[in-house]
Scaffold this motif. Sequence first.
Motif, PDB file in Angstrom:
ATOM      1  N   ALA B  20      83.318 -52.821   9.174  1.00  0.00           N
ATOM      2  CA  ALA B  20      83.236 -51.374   7.768  1.00  0.00           C
ATOM      3  C   ALA B  20      83.964 -51.025   7.703  1.00  0.00           C
ATOM      4  N   PRO B  21      84.600 -50.095   8.907  1.00  0.00           N
ATOM      5  CA  PRO B  21      85.995 -49.628   8.652  1.00  0.00           C
ATOM      6  C   PRO B  21      86.689 -49.582   6.370  1.00  0.00           C
ATOM      7  N   LEU B  22      86.680 -50.252   6.581  1.00  0.00           N
ATOM      8  CA  LEU B  22      87.845 -51.421   5.058  1.00  0.00           C
ATOM      9  C   LEU B  22      86.711 -50.643   3.970  1.00  0.00           C
ATOM     10  N   PRO B  62      88.067 -44.019   8.888  1.00  0.00           N
ATOM     11  CA  PRO B  62      87.252 -42.703   9.265  1.00  0.00           C
ATOM     12  C   PRO B  62      87.315 -42.641  10.439  1.00  0.00           C
ATOM     13  N   GLY B  63      86.329 -42.171  11.309  1.00  0.00           N
ATOM     14  CA  GLY B  63      86.004 -40.833  12.496  1.00  0.00           C
ATOM     15  C   GLY B  63      85.508 -42.032  12.937  1.00  0.00           C
ATOM     16  N   GLY B  64      85.812 -42.777  14.195  1.00  0.00           N
ATOM     17  CA  GLY B  64      85.294 -44.000  15.185  1.00  0.00           C
ATOM     18  C   GLY B  64      86.021 -45.174  14.734  1.00  0.00           C
TER      19      GLY B  64
END
Lengths: 88, 149
Positions: B20-22, B62-64
């Motif tokens: 997901a962070p991609l 992104p954060g997290g």
Amino acid sequence: MLLITCPWCGPRPEIEFRHAGEAHIARPADPAAVSDAAWAAYLYERSNPRGEHAERWRHAHGCGRFFNARRHTLTDRISATTKPGETP
Amino acid sequence: MVEIVPLPPLRRYVLRGDPAPLGALGLKVPPLLQAAAAGAVHVLALGPDEWWVMAEAPPAWPGGAWVTEVSAGRAGVSLAGPDAPLLLAEGCPLDLTHFPAGACTRTLFGKVEILLWRRGEALWHVETARSFAPHLAAHLAEARADLLA
């Protein structure tokens, strides 16, 4: 060169792989309730067949994943490779 | 014709599990063993749940996001020129005629595990653990001398 088919990466050269012992050895669910002999069997006793053998392999210098292979111990022919949990 | 050029300093991040962070970096999740890019940020799918992000400057995670930075542990070279597959054949067991531009994988060169990435038709990125890099560069340089002899 022997090619081994990684279930994820496809056919790749043998030297990228590591053998990881016999497949489908289930750990007893409650080790405390198992006798010493049964525990020793779980740890050390393997089938060592002359013929088709279900083995674990790892694509160590590739995707890094473990998978199962069915290999003939006499001819070294690998007839199937599957992802863990799949049946060929 | 092939030139061996040391890689510029690169930031490298390993992302495992959830890609997901991609998306937050504007990157598409590439198919296994292929690379994708968004501007100067590249992502390489090296395993079914493993993505390496490479960029010259740290991307805005992104954060997290849980990522591991491995920049300082890696080094290598670029191979530029149409004869690069011939040079790589010196130590790499893969059939590089079936390795199109944009493909990437971990494999071996001689005894050394490498990350091989074909950035363009005639541009290859070869990197390894930093401690192996001098050996890898020397092996490639010697192979190149043999190739030109």
